[in-house]
Enzyme design. Structure first.
Site, mmCIF file in Angstrom:
data_model
loop_
_atom_site.group_PDB
_atom_site.id
_atom_site.type_symbol
_atom_site.label_atom_id
_atom_site.label_comp_id
_atom_site.label_asym_id
_atom_site.label_seq_id
_atom_site.Cartn_x
_atom_site.Cartn_y
_atom_site.Cartn_z
ATOM 1 N N HIS A 212 0.852 -1.193 0.000
ATOM 2 C CA HIS A 212 0.000 0.000 0.000
ATOM 3 C C HIS A 212 0.883 1.236 0.000
ATOM 4 C CE1 HIS A 212 1.153 -0.442 4.226
ATOM 5 N NE2 HIS A 212 0.937 0.865 4.345
ATOM 6 N N ASP A 214 0.857 5.198 1.874
ATOM 7 C CA ASP A 214 0.209 5.860 3.006
ATOM 8 C C ASP A 214 -0.532 7.109 2.523
ATOM 9 O OD1 ASP A 214 1.308 3.917 4.622
ATOM 10 O OD2 ASP A 214 2.986 5.163 5.297
ATOM 11 N N HIS A 270 4.830 0.065 -0.076
ATOM 12 C CA HIS A 270 5.564 -0.741 0.901
ATOM 13 C C HIS A 270 4.643 -1.790 1.512
ATOM 14 C CE1 HIS A 270 3.738 2.672 2.972
ATOM 15 N NE2 HIS A 270 3.673 1.927 4.059
ATOM 16 N N ARG A 280 8.001 -8.910 15.543
ATOM 17 C CA ARG A 280 8.412 -7.553 15.175
ATOM 18 C C ARG A 280 7.306 -6.567 15.555
ATOM 19 N NH1 ARG A 280 7.542 -4.730 10.277
ATOM 20 N NH2 ARG A 280 8.956 -2.973 10.087
HETATM 21 O O1 LIG Z 1 5.326 -2.183 9.990
HETATM 22 C C1 LIG Z 1 5.778 -1.738 8.943
HETATM 23 O O2 LIG Z 1 6.932 -1.927 8.571
HETATM 24 C C2 LIG Z 1 4.905 -0.952 8.034
HETATM 25 C C3 LIG Z 1 3.730 -0.316 8.717
HETATM 26 C C4 LIG Z 1 2.922 0.493 7.759
HETATM 27 O O3 LIG Z 1 3.183 0.533 6.595
HETATM 28 C C5 LIG Z 1 1.771 1.285 8.224
HETATM 29 O O4 LIG Z 1 1.394 1.184 9.410
HETATM 30 O O5 LIG Z 1 1.210 2.024 7.384
HETATM 31 FE FE LIG Z 2 2.212 2.129 5.561
#
Ligand SMILES: O=C(O)CCC(=O)C(=O)O
Ligand SMILES: [Fe+2]
Length: 352
Positions: A212, A214, A270, A280
């Site tokens: 996605h 942001d 990403h 994680r």
């Molecule tokens: O946890 C991650 O590496 C990405 C998190 C992410 O892309 C988000 O919360 O929009």
């Molecule tokens: Fe994100």
């Protein structure tokens, strides 16, 4: 297309699973592999070249690491330990702070999960507009426990507001705008997304968070650094696993900064993958403009004698609505080019 049935996930405890349920098994399998691991460009905020190097990083990657960001190491540490403490609560307790069906804040699956048929191997907790006292009290009846969560998140939010202000100043300066233009974008509603990616029995087939962009100006991501989970799609079409840099924060260009740059900088695509052994955590600070600000291609870039504006102006609330409806079609829906084609088609249809 995603089925609406996936909107209301009943809760499955990821922590106790010893095999991957079919509803979590993504295909095609090898799409998961990244084509390598890499450091993102590292921007030293104390460097006199920061403006120039941020511009290059936004152009080539849409993401970068920042160092010398002045967020105290102790605060960074506490934010992740409070996040760990939250997700370590038993499921029945976390569900006391569940996100309401049409709400934003609280515990639940990533909001983009409804666009996908398969589930994500992750849990999320969203904080909107200040420390979530009500939720925290339900999670931890003990006063010391909920105040330490809220105080830490509040402190972090303030620090992030300041950092994103500085980052916007540098980013806009590299587009040739006055640093003062960044002020216009300050003071927006703060949104923090806490993410937990438990160890997974079949990481090659599971997805932590699907690809996605942001819906922000910028996103600042703080993460545990013992595993590689974040992957970014490089402009050349490769998925690259982002090697964590201890002490550094990851910055993403969001859709709204893409609009301001008149499409010069892509908002970075990403996703997050999961690990067989390591749990994680990440904390994303989603930086958007104040609700009344119309975001549009920067006046220094577009206009007579310069480029034509590629996007129409949009406010954050409206854009979030478009994203919720159209997901990865949201940017195209405010593209001037697409709107002009639509009008042309309409007129042609009329002539027929
Ligand atoms: O946890 C991650 O590496 C990405 C998190 C992410 O892309 C988000 O919360 O929009
Ligand atoms: Fe994100």
């Amino acid at each position: 297309m995603p089925s609406l049935l996936t909107t209301h996930h009943h809760h499955f405890d990821l922590h106790s699973a010893d095999s991957l349920p079919d509803s979590y098994a993504w295909t095609p399998l090898d799409d998961h592999r990244s084509d390598g691991q890499s450091h993102l460009p590292i921007i030293d905020l104390d460097s006199p070249d920061a403006v120039h190097s941020i511009g290059l990083a936004c152009l080539h990657w849409g993401a970068f690491h920042v160092i010398n960001h002045r967020i105290p190491p102790d605060l960074l540490h506490r934010v992740l330990s409070e996040t760990t403490r939250l997700f370590s609560l038993p499921t029945h307790r976390k569900l006391l702070a569940a996100r309401s069906p049409d709400g934003v804040s609280g515990f639940g699956p990533a909001r983009i999960s409804r666009f996908f048929d398969k589930r994500f191997w992750s849990e999320g907790f969203t904080i909107v507009g200040g420390p979530p006292m009500d939720h925290a009290r339900r999670l931890w009846p003990d006063r010391a426990d909920h105040t330490s969560f809220c105080e830490t998140m509040g402190e972090y939010e303030k620090a992030m507001e300041d950092l994103t202000g500085r980052l916007m100043g540098l980013a806009l300066a590299s587009l040739g705008l006055d640093k003062r233009d960044a002020c216009e974008f300050q003071g927006g509603l703060a949104v923090m997304q806490l993410n937990s990616y438990p160890a997974c029995p079949d990481p090659g087939r599971a997805m932590g968070l699907a690809a996605h962009t942001d819906s922000t100006l910028l996103t600042v991501l703080h993460q545990t650094t013992d595993s590689v989970g974040l992957q970014v799609l490089h402009r050349d079409g490769r998925w690259v696993g982002v090697l964590p840099v201890p002490g550094a924060l990851v910055v993403h260009v969001g859709d709204l900064l893409h609009v301001i740059s008149n499409g010069r900088w892509e908002s970075v695509v990403h996703r997050a993958v999961v690990d067989r052994d390591l749990h994680r955590y990440s904390v994303a600070y989603l930086c958007g403009p104040p609700s009344h600000v119309r975001v549009s291609p920067a006046s220094a870039l577009v206009g007579p004698g310069r480029e034509a504006a590629a996007y129409r102006p949009v406010m954050w609330g409206e854009y979030l609505g478009l994203k919720a409806r159209l997901f990865d079609g949201a940017l195209a829906s405010i593209s001037v080019h697409n709107m002009q084609n639509k009008i042309k088609t309409k007129n042609n249809n009329r002539l027929e």
